[in-house]
Design a protein around this motif. Structure first.
Motif, PDB file in Angstrom:
ATOM      1  N   ILE A 174       1.407  -8.741   4.023  1.00  0.00           N
ATOM      2  CA  ILE A 174       1.325  -7.337   3.632  1.00  0.00           C
ATOM      3  C   ILE A 174       2.121  -7.155   2.341  1.00  0.00           C
ATOM      4  O   ILE A 174       3.193  -7.740   2.173  1.00  0.00           O
ATOM      5  CB  ILE A 174       1.892  -6.437   4.746  1.00  0.00           C
ATOM      6  N   SER A 175       1.608  -6.347   1.438  1.00  0.00           N
ATOM      7  CA  SER A 175       2.254  -6.126   0.148  1.00  0.00           C
ATOM      8  C   SER A 175       3.513  -5.276   0.309  1.00  0.00           C
ATOM      9  O   SER A 175       3.454  -4.144   0.792  1.00  0.00           O
ATOM     10  CB  SER A 175       1.284  -5.436  -0.818  1.00  0.00           C
ATOM     11  N   VAL A 189      -2.179   5.111   3.125  1.00  0.00           N
ATOM     12  CA  VAL A 189      -1.638   4.526   4.352  1.00  0.00           C
ATOM     13  C   VAL A 189      -2.398   3.264   4.728  1.00  0.00           C
ATOM     14  O   VAL A 189      -1.798   2.227   5.057  1.00  0.00           O
ATOM     15  CB  VAL A 189      -1.687   5.548   5.502  1.00  0.00           C
ATOM     16  N   ASP A 190      -3.718   3.326   4.670  1.00  0.00           N
ATOM     17  CA  ASP A 190      -4.537   2.170   5.045  1.00  0.00           C
ATOM     18  C   ASP A 190      -4.265   0.983   4.125  1.00  0.00           C
ATOM     19  O   ASP A 190      -4.145  -0.164   4.588  1.00  0.00           O
ATOM     20  CB  ASP A 190      -6.021   2.537   5.012  1.00  0.00           C
ATOM     21  N   ARG A 191      -4.161   1.237   2.814  1.00  0.00           N
ATOM     22  CA  ARG A 191      -3.912   0.148   1.854  1.00  0.00           C
ATOM     23  C   ARG A 191      -2.548  -0.492   2.085  1.00  0.00           C
ATOM     24  O   ARG A 191      -2.375  -1.695   1.869  1.00  0.00           O
ATOM     25  CB  ARG A 191      -4.003   0.673   0.419  1.00  0.00           C
ATOM     26  N   ALA A 192      -1.585   0.293   2.519  1.00  0.00           N
ATOM     27  CA  ALA A 192      -0.238  -0.234   2.699  1.00  0.00           C
ATOM     28  C   ALA A 192      -0.185  -1.334   3.750  1.00  0.00           C
ATOM     29  O   ALA A 192       0.640  -2.252   3.653  1.00  0.00           O
ATOM     30  CB  ALA A 192       0.723   0.897   3.075  1.00  0.00           C
ATOM     31  N   PHE A 193      -1.057  -1.260   4.739  1.00  0.00           N
ATOM     32  CA  PHE A 193      -0.983  -2.219   5.848  1.00  0.00           C
ATOM     33  C   PHE A 193      -2.084  -3.282   5.793  1.00  0.00           C
ATOM     34  O   PHE A 193      -2.248  -4.055   6.737  1.00  0.00           O
ATOM     35  CB  PHE A 193      -1.035  -1.472   7.179  1.00  0.00           C
ATOM     36  N   VAL A 194      -2.825  -3.309   4.697  1.00  0.00           N
ATOM     37  CA  VAL A 194      -3.860  -4.331   4.541  1.00  0.00           C
ATOM     38  C   VAL A 194      -3.197  -5.672   4.223  1.00  0.00           C
ATOM     39  O   VAL A 194      -2.296  -5.749   3.384  1.00  0.00           O
ATOM     40  CB  VAL A 194      -4.842  -3.955   3.412  1.00  0.00           C
TER      41      VAL A 194
END
Length: 214
Positions: free
Chosen positions: A152-153, A139-144
């Motif tokens: 955002i990726s 979840v954290d990586r998704a919004f980095v």
């Protein structure tokens, strides 16, 4: 520009340079070394902009020429090379040069991702008590946001939206994530390769200015 010409430009009477505050000042009110650096930077950026425009013109011409060749082969010989989507690889008869053409869909994350993230966080807070650290990291990586682009990726967002999570609000969160991804059109790439012999590996003709050896 030779040293002599730079010194002549430095001593040019009545010359003015725009300061950082937008105001014009006489060039002789700046330190000479600052003016020399200013001139060099201005020249190099202008040259880079001209080179970029030339490359853009060349790219447009290359794609137009490819389409013309593709249509000609189709019309005259009933054969087809490449397609609208996917990739195309064209190789010379001696198999020592080739061109790869790819077309990819461009996707961007819309401002709706803020509301989607809030919903996802709400679901995560209900589910997680610190025991599932792997899910929290996903979840954290998704919004980095990318440090260079600030974006955002979309890949990470799609990955998050594909997860199956047992929570009554998760379907709503999935829908919000998917709706936050926008189709921004397509982008075409053309890459050029050469090799010395049939046994040699293909070498990319790198058009990245910074990668050029001098």
């Amino acid at each position: 520009m030779k040293k002599k010409h730079r010194l002549e430009k430095l001593a040019q009477p009545g010359r003015q340079i725009r300061n950082y505050d937008g105001r014009l000042r006489d060039a002789n009110t700046f330190k000479p070394e600052k003016v020399l650096v200013h001139d060099w930077v201005e020249e190099r950026v202008a040259a880079a902009e001209q080179l970029r425009e030339l490359m853009a013109i060349s790219k447009r011409h290359d794609f137009e020429d490819f389409e013309a060749v593709r249509d000609l082969i189709s019309e005259q010989y009933g054969a087809r090379i490449g397609g609208v989507r996917g990739g195309t690889e064209l190789v010379s008869i001696d198999e020592l040069t080739k061109v790869q053409i790819t077309t990819t869909d461009q996707k961007t994350v819309t401002p709706a991702i803020i509301a989607a993230e809030e919903l996802v966080r709400e679901v995560m807070d209900d589910l997680l008590d610190g025991s599932n650290e792997d899910l929290r990291q996903i979840v954290d990586r998704a919004f980095v946001r990318n440090r260079q682009t600030g974006k955002i990726s979309t890949t990470q967002i799609r990955r998050l939206a594909s997860l199956e999570i047992n929570h009554p609000k998760w379907p709503q969160a999935q829908r919000a994530l998917r709706e936050a991804i926008n189709n921004a059109g397509v982008r075409q790439y053309m890459r050029f390769y050469r090799r010395k012999t049939l046994q040699s590996p293909w070498e990319l003709v790198d058009l990245n200015y910074s990668a050029l050896e001098v």
